[in-house]
Design an enzyme around this catalytic site. Structure first.
Site, mmCIF file in Angstrom:
data_model
loop_
_atom_site.group_PDB
_atom_site.id
_atom_site.type_symbol
_atom_site.label_atom_id
_atom_site.label_comp_id
_atom_site.label_asym_id
_atom_site.label_seq_id
_atom_site.Cartn_x
_atom_site.Cartn_y
_atom_site.Cartn_z
ATOM 1 N N SER A 99 44.078 45.885 42.739
ATOM 2 C CA SER A 99 44.632 44.792 43.541
ATOM 3 C C SER A 99 46.135 44.979 43.735
ATOM 4 C CB SER A 99 44.314 43.444 42.886
ATOM 5 O OG SER A 99 44.727 42.368 43.695
ATOM 6 N N ASP A 233 47.291 42.390 50.236
ATOM 7 C CA ASP A 233 47.527 43.135 49.007
ATOM 8 C C ASP A 233 46.816 44.484 49.093
ATOM 9 O OD1 ASP A 233 44.913 42.162 48.862
ATOM 10 O OD2 ASP A 233 44.991 41.881 46.692
ATOM 11 N N ASP A 235 43.940 45.870 47.988
ATOM 12 C CA ASP A 235 42.533 45.999 48.364
ATOM 13 C C ASP A 235 42.146 45.045 49.483
ATOM 14 O OD1 ASP A 235 42.774 43.878 46.455
ATOM 15 O OD2 ASP A 235 40.608 43.881 46.189
ATOM 16 N N ASP A 237 42.073 41.724 49.959
ATOM 17 C CA ASP A 237 41.290 40.497 49.819
ATOM 18 C C ASP A 237 42.195 39.271 49.732
ATOM 19 O OD1 ASP A 237 42.267 40.818 47.218
ATOM 20 O OD2 ASP A 237 40.334 40.422 46.248
#
Length: 467
Positions: A99, A233, A235, A237
């Site tokens: 993340s 961010d 990834d 999400d």
């Protein structure tokens, strides 16, 4: 401070230093996941753009196939795109991502056939560790359409003219969803100006945007005469959005606007989110502990036209919603695209700042101390929780007086005259989080800066004393 953490399995799956995420450790968790959870038709595998992700993907591929389970490789895709692809196949999924944390760390996020793992499934996975390999074999399949299906989800629901006339900056950095986000925005009719693309991984925390990033955003918005700037961010999400003045729109405000725009009747959101949502017209607002598993559990209990979102902006859709041009199927995992798109649509022809200003006058800001061992931050927060005198002294240094406590998750202190100071050790990274809520934006920012300084001093004292 010396990093003493070891790989840990918690709310966001397995996370740890890359050097500690050995093939053996990864394979052990894969076997435990497959033994404890419903994998449906196989495992969809995706990853972010960290340098370590492809290597970890090889270890996962070998471990999954050795258990006799088909492996569907989706490649470098956003976490919500992977979840959507798995949902369409009736499969489970594993996302390789750390993340927003630095590139020296990485992790695995697990999805069963029904979606993100629950806290009970997390416990079951931990209990299943230590299994021997099955020594089987299975198919290896490539899915090259996961990204395209993700783009189509938003374009079909919102229409090709939904953002016509808008000039949108895209801070690409090293987000895995940067190209798909550009395709979505252009597919909705917007003009997209890409900015800050990087071949090196850059950890971007959408909940605690670094001062230098805020400065770049303000400059970009002004230089390119943007209607808004968006990003995600690592990834992809969690969303990041700035208005036409270069001011960051907090993720929970994006959540409030998106929930209203989609016609949600029930909202589930963590205790760290802006409490202004309770002043809106939703049928129910449920506050939970921090973390998507708690939000998902709250959504499951609510039923009906329910959505969830977190302070970081990740949005979870729990019902068959209607966009301007078509339907949106439920996707109960953090998604950055829906709140970005729906907030821009909600603004219409007005400046984005005008739509944001319509939300209840409650302001939240957040920051974090990094490289704080979890044991140290937990000890500090526990001390303040259990010792009223220590808590009073901490608040007095900030010119504040406590009126009440909320221990739903961490230490949330209500303040005399209104406002909140909320401390919480991260559950999956060496970070100590600070959340501030106030009725005035400038007051909130001042208290955040002073609070971080006071936290840093207090933690340094504890560390010096060998705590």
């Amino acid at each position: 401070m010396i990093q003493t953490e070891t790989p840990d399995f918690g709310t966001s799956g397995l996370r740890g230093l890359v050097a500690q995420l050995t093939p053996e450790l990864v394979a052990d968790h894969i076997r435990a996941f497959l033994a404890a959870c419903d994998s449906g038709t196989g495992i969809c595998l995706g990853w972010d753009l960290r340098p370590s992700s492809p290597t970890i993907a090889k270890a996962i591929t070998a471990a999954v196939r050795a258990e006799g389970v088909d492996l569907i490789t989706c490649g470098a895709v956003p976490t919500p795109a992977l979840a959507l692809a798995a949902q369409a196949r009736g499969a489970a999924a594993i996302m390789i991502t750390g993340s927003h944390i630095p590139a020296d760390r990485n992790g695995l996020k697990f999805y069963t056939r029904r979606g993100e793992i629950s806290k009970d499934e997390e416990t079951a996975i931990k209990a299943a560790l230590g299994r021997a390999p099955a020594g089987k074999t299975a198919a290896s399949i490539k899915d090259t359409e996961a990204g395209a299906a993700f783009v189509a989800r938003y374009v079909q629901a919102c229409g090709t003219t939904a953002l016509r006339g808008k000039r949108i900056g895209l801070y690409s950095h090293s987000a895995v969803g940067r190209d798909l986000l550009a395709q979505i925005l252009r597919g909705l009719g917007a003009e997209v100006i890409e900015l800050g693309r990087s071949d090196q991984f850059i950890p971007v925390d959408t909940e605690a945007v670094a001062p230098e990033v805020r400065a770049h955003i303000r400059d970009w918005v002004k230089t390119h005469a943007l209607d808004a700037l968006v990003s995600t961010d690592g990834d992809s999400d969690r969303p990041l959005m700035a208005d036409e003045r270069g001011q960051i729109v907090p993720g929970d405000i994006l959540g409030q606007i998106t929930a209203q725009t989609l016609g949600a009747q029930k909202v589930v959101t963590p205790i760290s989110s802006n409490s202004g949502v309770t002043q809106k017209t939703f049928e129910t607002v449920t506050r939970t502990r921090i973390g998507s598993p708690y939000v998902i559990a709250g959504m499951a209990a609510a039923h009906g036209a329910v959505v969830g979102y977190e302070a970081n902006g990740g949005f979870l859709l729990g019902f068959e919603a209607q966009g301007p041009a078509g339907g949106l199927t439920p996707l109960r995992t953090r998604d950055c695209m829906l709140p970005l798109v729906m907030t821009l649509i909600a603004a219409g022809d007005r400046p984005l700042s005008e739509r944001v200003a319509e939300e209840p006058p409650v302001f939240t800001v957040a920051d974090r101390l990094q490289q704080v061992p979890q044991a140290l931050s937990q000890t500090f927060v526990q001390k303040l929780t259990q010792q009223p005198k220590a808590r009073a002294a901490f608040l007095a240094a900030l010119g504040q007086v406590e009126t009440h406590l909320d221990l739903t998750d961490g230490l949330r202190m209500g303040l005399q005259g209104g406002g909140v100071i909320h401390l919480r050790p991260s559950g999956n990274a060496p970070e100590l989080r600070l959340y501030i809520e106030a009725a005035d934006k400038d007051q909130a920012q001042i208290l955040l800066v002073e609070g971080v300084a006071q936290l840093r001093h207090a933690v340094q004292v504890l560390a010096a004393n060998g705590v």
